[in-house]
Design a protein around this motif. Structure first.
Motif, PDB file in Angstrom:
ATOM      1  N   HIS A  51       0.885  -1.163   0.078  1.00  0.00           N
ATOM      2  CA  HIS A  51       0.035   0.334  -0.133  1.00  0.00           C
ATOM      3  C   HIS A  51       0.946   1.269  -0.064  1.00  0.00           C
ATOM      4  O   HIS A  51       1.545   1.462   0.292  1.00  0.00           O
ATOM      5  N   ALA A  52       0.931   2.082  -0.873  1.00  0.00           N
ATOM      6  CA  ALA A  52       1.923   3.512  -1.202  1.00  0.00           C
ATOM      7  C   ALA A  52       0.287   4.234   0.073  1.00  0.00           C
ATOM      8  O   ALA A  52      -0.037   4.276   0.214  1.00  0.00           O
ATOM      9  N   LEU A  53       1.348   4.896   0.643  1.00  0.00           N
ATOM     10  CA  LEU A  53       0.814   6.403   1.149  1.00  0.00           C
ATOM     11  C   LEU A  53       0.443   6.749   0.521  1.00  0.00           C
ATOM     12  O   LEU A  53       1.167   7.074  -1.241  1.00  0.00           O
ATOM     13  N   PRO A  54      -0.135   7.854   0.608  1.00  0.00           N
ATOM     14  CA  PRO A  54      -0.967   9.102   0.351  1.00  0.00           C
ATOM     15  C   PRO A  54      -0.186   9.770  -0.617  1.00  0.00           C
ATOM     16  O   PRO A  54      -0.490  10.465  -1.790  1.00  0.00           O
ATOM     17  N   THR A  55       1.032  10.676  -0.360  1.00  0.00           N
ATOM     18  CA  THR A  55       2.148  11.246  -0.244  1.00  0.00           C
ATOM     19  C   THR A  55       3.247  10.874  -0.247  1.00  0.00           C
ATOM     20  O   THR A  55       3.668  10.024   0.314  1.00  0.00           O
ATOM     21  N   PRO A  56       4.303  10.665  -1.665  1.00  0.00           N
ATOM     22  CA  PRO A  56       5.335  10.181  -2.007  1.00  0.00           C
ATOM     23  C   PRO A  56       6.480  11.160  -0.722  1.00  0.00           C
ATOM     24  O   PRO A  56       6.025  11.941  -0.240  1.00  0.00           O
ATOM     25  N   TYR A  57       6.979  10.090  -0.265  1.00  0.00           N
ATOM     26  CA  TYR A  57       8.623  10.156   0.376  1.00  0.00           C
ATOM     27  C   TYR A  57       8.194  11.142   1.698  1.00  0.00           C
ATOM     28  O   TYR A  57       8.466  12.218   2.416  1.00  0.00           O
ATOM     29  N   SER A  58       7.089  10.449   2.015  1.00  0.00           N
ATOM     30  CA  SER A  58       6.151  10.769   3.279  1.00  0.00           C
ATOM     31  C   SER A  58       7.398  11.029   4.433  1.00  0.00           C
ATOM     32  O   SER A  58       6.564  11.050   6.036  1.00  0.00           O
TER      33      SER A  58
END
Length: 256
Positions: A51-58
């Motif tokens: 699951h990719a977090l909503p904001t890249p490079y968070s």
């Protein structure tokens, strides 16, 4: 050994697997600090969910999992606490009410509250998922980079370890007591920390600038930092004392 099916970073570097926790259903959850993903591994089927977090490079760091299976992830670079529902596969983000706090580690208490240690704000934050409010507990020592938290299940006391910057002698701190007088400062709720407060630290009194701000606070006992999860959204209102729900901050879904 199981290989995680994620692509390398564009520069060929590591995604840096970071936090690791076991859920009540014995599934294993992991964050990728640079990859910005939440990874679930099922030991029974040997299958992964990515699951990719909503904001890249968070910058997700040390996560934790509630008894109901909900995953809580501190987002280091976005200054948010993320909630992931493993049933709906949906993220909800909550902005910390202190700018550039750098949330580093999250731990879930037996009452369902989520304690978040910060690397850039000299405080521990307690998030109430039911009320969607943050309560901030300042630490006595400035420059306290909180790397680890744990909670005593018998007493509810919160223990933490700091790795300060600039480097100095490492410290262990304790937060104890079911409650204390709260002082709202610019829409943020602060707990007093000192010898006479129900909530106290094992270290010395809070820094002088905290004392000065507390002395000038015009009101006490008002919880004003709120978030919203209506329709899967998230929000934060740092100044709302009316009790109205704030405008949502953002909402995100993630592919499986």
């Amino acid at each position: 050994m199981f290989e995680i099916p994620v692509p390398p970073m564009p520069d060929g570097g590591s995604t840096i697997p970071y936090g690791l926790r076991a859920a009540p259903d014995v599934s294993i959850w992991m964050t990728e600090l640079v990859g910005g993903r939440l990874v679930k591994f099922d030991p029974a089927t040997e299958e992964f969910e990515i699951h990719a977090l909503p904001t890249p490079y968070s910058g997700p760091r040390r996560l934790d999992i509630a008894p109901d299976g909900v995953v809580w992830v501190p987002e280091f670079t976005t200054n948010r606490l993320a909630r992931f529902d493993p049933v709906t596969k949906r993220f909800t983000e909550y902005e910390l009410p202190v700018p550039d706090a750098l949330p580093y580690v999250a731990r879930v208490a037996s009452d369902g509250s989520v304690w978040v240690g910060t690397a850039g704000a000299d405080l521990v934050s307690r998030f109430d998922p039911a009320q969607e409010t943050f309560v901030l507990v300042p630490l006595p020592t400035t420059g306290s980079l909180i790397r680890h938290l744990d909670i005593d299940p018998r007493t509810g006391e919160v223990w933490g370890v700091t790795g300060d910057f600039p480097p100095r002698s490492p410290r262990i701190f304790r937060i104890r007591g079911p409650g204390a007088a709260v002082i709202p400062l610019a829409g943020v709720v602060w707990f007093g920390v000192g010898q006479d407060d129900p909530l106290e630290s094992t270290e010395s009194d809070i820094p002088a600038y905290m004392v000065q701000r507390a002395m000038t606070a015009p009101e006490r006992g008002v919880l004003v930092v709120r978030g919203s999860t209506d329709d899967g959204s998230a929000g934060a209102d740092h100044h709302n004392r009316s009790g109205e729900r704030p405008t949502p901050l953002r909402t995100n879904t993630t592919p499986t």
